[in-house]
Write a protein that holds these residues in place. Structure first.
Motif, PDB file in Angstrom:
ATOM      1  N   ASN A 122       0.790  -1.257  -0.044  1.00  0.00           N
ATOM      2  CA  ASN A 122       0.066   0.054   0.007  1.00  0.00           C
ATOM      3  C   ASN A 122       0.856   1.395   0.056  1.00  0.00           C
ATOM      4  OD1 ASN A 122      -2.338  -1.531  -0.111  1.00  0.00           O
ATOM      5  ND2 ASN A 122      -2.586  -1.459   2.110  1.00  0.00           N
ATOM      6  N   TYR A 123       1.896   1.282   0.648  1.00  0.00           N
ATOM      7  CA  TYR A 123       2.846   2.476   0.730  1.00  0.00           C
ATOM      8  C   TYR A 123       3.611   2.445  -0.688  1.00  0.00           C
ATOM      9  CZ  TYR A 123       7.044   5.309   1.138  1.00  0.00           C
ATOM     10  OH  TYR A 123       7.896   6.275   0.735  1.00  0.00           O
ATOM     11  N   LEU A 124       4.095   1.513  -1.427  1.00  0.00           N
ATOM     12  CA  LEU A 124       4.352   1.453  -2.640  1.00  0.00           C
ATOM     13  C   LEU A 124       3.403   2.273  -3.610  1.00  0.00           C
ATOM     14  CD1 LEU A 124       6.579  -1.745  -2.809  1.00  0.00           C
ATOM     15  CD2 LEU A 124       7.455   0.838  -2.501  1.00  0.00           C
ATOM     16  N   ASP A 125       2.215   1.661  -3.632  1.00  0.00           N
ATOM     17  CA  ASP A 125       1.036   2.334  -4.350  1.00  0.00           C
ATOM     18  C   ASP A 125       1.067   3.805  -4.157  1.00  0.00           C
ATOM     19  OD1 ASP A 125       0.303  -0.199  -5.506  1.00  0.00           O
ATOM     20  OD2 ASP A 125      -1.269  -0.654  -3.968  1.00  0.00           O
ATOM     21  N   GLU A 126       1.040   4.134  -2.761  1.00  0.00           N
ATOM     22  CA  GLU A 126       0.490   5.545  -2.282  1.00  0.00           C
ATOM     23  C   GLU A 126       1.693   6.571  -3.026  1.00  0.00           C
ATOM     24  OE1 GLU A 126      -0.824   8.577  -0.176  1.00  0.00           O
ATOM     25  OE2 GLU A 126      -1.600   6.785  -0.262  1.00  0.00           O
ATOM     26  N   ILE A 127       3.067   5.877  -3.164  1.00  0.00           N
ATOM     27  CA  ILE A 127       4.004   6.997  -3.777  1.00  0.00           C
ATOM     28  C   ILE A 127       4.364   6.953  -5.298  1.00  0.00           C
ATOM     29  CG2 ILE A 127       5.328   7.093  -1.406  1.00  0.00           C
ATOM     30  CD1 ILE A 127       7.356   5.070  -2.875  1.00  0.00           C
TER      31      ILE A 127
END
Length: 140
Positions: free
Chosen positions: A117-122
């Protein structure tokens, strides 16, 4: 914290590494445990490597962090003097204990619901992660 305030730069580094035309890629920092360690950690996690394996990999920098050559490198050639003058908190800050990445993983889980989810967010989404896997992972 780099994850929170430099997500765009983190994504740019990951995308650079995921691009076949940029291969081979070398990335580093003075100790290999902060920025470079974080990028390596995220690259591995994006490829599906387990948290435990990534934490062990990160922790390998701890041995280097305690070596005289490391102090020599980060002190501009004055490693012995640096080490003799450095305080315990400073020396501890140069280390790479497992807890640093364990806390990073916990933060990502709490704040974003996990690394993916972090990778998606950035902006390092599934498509980029697939490119990364194609670039970095060997087929059996």
């Amino acid at each position: 914290m780099v994850l929170e305030f430099a997500g765009g730069r983190v994504a740019a580094a990951l995308k650079f590494c995921a691009t076949k035309e940029n291969q081979p890629v070398l990335f580093h920092c003075a100790s290999g445990k902060d920025r470079a360690g974080l990028v390596a950690y995220l690259l591995l996690r994006a490829c599906g490597v387990s948290s435990e394996t990534c934490i062990e990999d990160y922790h390998k920098s701890d041995e280097w962090a305690q070596m005289q050559e490391h102090f020599h490198q980060i002190s501009g050639g004055h490693g012995k003097l640096f080490r003799s003058l450095a305080t315990v908190p400073l020396l501890d800050a140069l280390r790479a204990p497992k807890v640093y990445m364990e806390e990073t993983e916990a933060f990502l889980q709490k704040r974003y619901g996990g690394v993916t989810n972090y990778l998606d967010e950035i902006g390092f989404d599934k498509e980029w992660r697939e490119r990364l896997k194609e670039t970095f992972m060997m087929r059996a």
